[in-house]
Design a protein around this motif. Sequence first.
Motif, PDB file in Angstrom:
ATOM      1  N   SER A 108     -54.403 108.390 -49.127  1.00  0.00           N
ATOM      2  CA  SER A 108     -53.913 108.922 -48.079  1.00  0.00           C
ATOM      3  C   SER A 108     -54.302 110.213 -47.752  1.00  0.00           C
ATOM      4  CB  SER A 108     -52.308 108.928 -47.866  1.00  0.00           C
ATOM      5  OG  SER A 108     -51.732 107.554 -48.058  1.00  0.00           O
ATOM      6  N   VAL A 109     -54.199 111.014 -48.775  1.00  0.00           N
ATOM      7  CA  VAL A 109     -54.978 112.446 -48.845  1.00  0.00           C
ATOM      8  C   VAL A 109     -56.198 112.270 -48.289  1.00  0.00           C
ATOM      9  CG1 VAL A 109     -55.400 114.556 -50.218  1.00  0.00           C
ATOM     10  CG2 VAL A 109     -53.232 113.532 -50.667  1.00  0.00           C
ATOM     11  N   LEU A 110     -57.194 111.405 -48.973  1.00  0.00           N
ATOM     12  CA  LEU A 110     -58.540 111.343 -48.459  1.00  0.00           C
ATOM     13  C   LEU A 110     -58.873 110.960 -46.976  1.00  0.00           C
ATOM     14  CD1 LEU A 110     -59.911 109.573 -51.803  1.00  0.00           C
ATOM     15  CD2 LEU A 110     -60.211 111.738 -51.157  1.00  0.00           C
ATOM     16  N   LEU A 111     -57.980 109.767 -46.762  1.00  0.00           N
ATOM     17  CA  LEU A 111     -58.068 109.544 -45.335  1.00  0.00           C
ATOM     18  C   LEU A 111     -57.690 110.659 -44.314  1.00  0.00           C
ATOM     19  CD1 LEU A 111     -56.427 105.979 -45.486  1.00  0.00           C
ATOM     20  CD2 LEU A 111     -58.710 106.596 -44.904  1.00  0.00           C
ATOM     21  N   ILE A 112     -56.557 111.513 -44.787  1.00  0.00           N
ATOM     22  CA  ILE A 112     -56.105 112.807 -43.957  1.00  0.00           C
ATOM     23  C   ILE A 112     -57.548 113.649 -43.835  1.00  0.00           C
ATOM     24  CG2 ILE A 112     -54.610 114.903 -43.714  1.00  0.00           C
ATOM     25  CD1 ILE A 112     -52.551 113.061 -44.852  1.00  0.00           C
ATOM     26  N   ALA A 113     -58.277 113.820 -45.039  1.00  0.00           N
ATOM     27  CA  ALA A 113     -59.179 114.570 -45.014  1.00  0.00           C
ATOM     28  C   ALA A 113     -60.477 114.239 -44.135  1.00  0.00           C
ATOM     29  CB  ALA A 113     -59.936 114.882 -46.509  1.00  0.00           C
ATOM     30  N   ALA A 114     -60.652 112.806 -44.243  1.00  0.00           N
ATOM     31  CA  ALA A 114     -61.569 112.212 -43.362  1.00  0.00           C
ATOM     32  C   ALA A 114     -61.451 112.435 -41.828  1.00  0.00           C
ATOM     33  CB  ALA A 114     -61.901 110.699 -43.792  1.00  0.00           C
ATOM     34  N   GLY A 115     -60.079 112.354 -41.367  1.00  0.00           N
ATOM     35  CA  GLY A 115     -59.617 112.296 -40.181  1.00  0.00           C
ATOM     36  C   GLY A 115     -60.051 114.098 -39.800  1.00  0.00           C
ATOM     37  N   GLY A 116     -59.518 114.773 -40.510  1.00  0.00           N
ATOM     38  CA  GLY A 116     -59.840 116.322 -40.508  1.00  0.00           C
ATOM     39  C   GLY A 116     -61.192 116.559 -40.180  1.00  0.00           C
ATOM     40  N   VAL A 117     -62.187 115.984 -41.060  1.00  0.00           N
ATOM     41  CA  VAL A 117     -63.783 116.052 -40.585  1.00  0.00           C
ATOM     42  C   VAL A 117     -64.146 115.421 -39.141  1.00  0.00           C
ATOM     43  CG1 VAL A 117     -65.785 115.337 -41.324  1.00  0.00           C
ATOM     44  CG2 VAL A 117     -64.235 116.103 -43.141  1.00  0.00           C
ATOM     45  N   GLY A 118     -63.490 114.399 -39.101  1.00  0.00           N
ATOM     46  CA  GLY A 118     -63.905 113.626 -37.675  1.00  0.00           C
ATOM     47  C   GLY A 118     -63.430 114.759 -36.537  1.00  0.00           C
ATOM     48  N   LEU A 119     -62.174 115.395 -36.686  1.00  0.00           N
ATOM     49  CA  LEU A 119     -61.494 116.175 -35.465  1.00  0.00           C
ATOM     50  C   LEU A 119     -62.229 117.498 -35.437  1.00  0.00           C
ATOM     51  CD1 LEU A 119     -57.817 115.840 -36.306  1.00  0.00           C
ATOM     52  CD2 LEU A 119     -58.943 114.975 -34.269  1.00  0.00           C
ATOM     53  N   ARG A 120     -62.739 117.783 -36.738  1.00  0.00           N
ATOM     54  CA  ARG A 120     -63.624 119.081 -36.612  1.00  0.00           C
ATOM     55  C   ARG A 120     -65.110 118.747 -35.860  1.00  0.00           C
ATOM     56  NH1 ARG A 120     -68.296 120.577 -38.418  1.00  0.00           N
ATOM     57  NH2 ARG A 120     -68.584 122.875 -39.153  1.00  0.00           N
ATOM     58  N   ASP A 121     -65.639 117.650 -36.160  1.00  0.00           N
ATOM     59  CA  ASP A 121     -67.170 117.444 -35.420  1.00  0.00           C
ATOM     60  C   ASP A 121     -66.840 117.105 -34.197  1.00  0.00           C
ATOM     61  OD1 ASP A 121     -68.144 117.554 -37.789  1.00  0.00           O
ATOM     62  OD2 ASP A 121     -68.754 115.157 -38.257  1.00  0.00           O
ATOM     63  N   THR A 122     -65.494 116.489 -33.642  1.00  0.00           N
ATOM     64  CA  THR A 122     -65.224 116.541 -32.192  1.00  0.00           C
ATOM     65  C   THR A 122     -65.142 117.627 -31.438  1.00  0.00           C
ATOM     66  OG1 THR A 122     -64.229 114.303 -32.856  1.00  0.00           O
ATOM     67  CG2 THR A 122     -63.638 115.449 -30.584  1.00  0.00           C
ATOM     68  N   ALA A 123     -64.557 118.884 -32.326  1.00  0.00           N
ATOM     69  CA  ALA A 123     -64.398 120.056 -31.766  1.00  0.00           C
ATOM     70  C   ALA A 123     -65.815 120.761 -31.640  1.00  0.00           C
ATOM     71  CB  ALA A 123     -63.620 121.089 -32.768  1.00  0.00           C
ATOM     72  N   VAL A 124     -66.881 120.538 -32.749  1.00  0.00           N
ATOM     73  CA  VAL A 124     -68.007 121.122 -32.500  1.00  0.00           C
ATOM     74  C   VAL A 124     -68.834 120.391 -31.389  1.00  0.00           C
ATOM     75  CG1 VAL A 124     -70.210 121.210 -33.828  1.00  0.00           C
ATOM     76  CG2 VAL A 124     -68.136 121.676 -35.212  1.00  0.00           C
ATOM     77  N   GLN A 125     -68.984 119.250 -31.185  1.00  0.00           N
ATOM     78  CA  GLN A 125     -69.574 118.692 -30.055  1.00  0.00           C
ATOM     79  C   GLN A 125     -68.922 118.800 -28.712  1.00  0.00           C
ATOM     80  OE1 GLN A 125     -72.284 116.942 -30.171  1.00  0.00           O
ATOM     81  NE2 GLN A 125     -72.495 116.344 -32.295  1.00  0.00           N
ATOM     82  N   ALA A 126     -67.617 119.227 -28.638  1.00  0.00           N
ATOM     83  CA  ALA A 126     -67.059 119.883 -27.367  1.00  0.00           C
ATOM     84  C   ALA A 126     -67.229 121.274 -27.299  1.00  0.00           C
ATOM     85  CB  ALA A 126     -65.602 119.451 -27.236  1.00  0.00           C
ATOM     86  N   GLY A 127     -67.973 122.094 -28.244  1.00  0.00           N
ATOM     87  CA  GLY A 127     -68.216 123.543 -28.055  1.00  0.00           C
ATOM     88  C   GLY A 127     -67.001 124.256 -28.217  1.00  0.00           C
ATOM     89  N   LEU A 128     -65.927 123.887 -28.884  1.00  0.00           N
ATOM     90  CA  LEU A 128     -64.442 124.553 -28.962  1.00  0.00           C
ATOM     91  C   LEU A 128     -64.955 125.192 -30.217  1.00  0.00           C
ATOM     92  CD1 LEU A 128     -62.224 121.692 -28.361  1.00  0.00           C
ATOM     93  CD2 LEU A 128     -62.836 123.464 -26.994  1.00  0.00           C
TER      94      LEU A 128
END
Length: 201
Positions: free
Chosen positions: A43-63
């Motif tokens: 579960s911790v690994l999945l949460i970390a993977a979700g955090g990476v996905g959210l970060r990349d989404t924020a990078v792509q959005a220019g946030l």
Amino acid sequence: MAELVTVSAEQPPADRAPSEARCRPAAAPLAPAGASYAAAALSVLLIAAGGVGLRDTAVQAGLVGGEPWLPLAVRVVDGLQPSTIVLAVTIAAGVVGILLTGLAIKPRRATAVAARSDSGGAVYVRLRDVAQAAATAARDVPGVEQVDSTATARKVSLRCVASAPELAEVRHLVARAVRDELQPLAKPPRITVRVRQESRR
């Protein structure tokens, strides 16, 4: 109008329990399943993977600034060919899968043993309390100076240090004292006693 209430002769009133009523046995206390720890780690690994996905989404959005991590990870594994490293990683993944499967089907360890109950219910004593009771009984034996004890669902082990030279007699007295102390248990465990002479300086 008065309301009539009919009470069957075969069924006692709700406020009066039948004399032959018995307590319902409770489930035996068990340790947490081994798979629960693996599930928490995954579960911790999945949460970390979700955090990476959210970060990349924020990078792509220019946030936020920086480079996306997921494309970099894809480029690292892209074009891999069969090799010793790939084989080793595959074998390691298979071994981890087998271990996780074993944890999932492994029976849970008992943490308490049943004691006798006249009410028909279930009373359980924690294994650490069984070990403590055994150690207390052993310390009351004349000549015993130190006691270390452990307990499982079927066995109680004691390691004693005695000042008396008659080690065989001390061992017998300790075993009898512990056996008497654990009589209230529904299934008295096997008792093993080891006694060594106290070192004198």
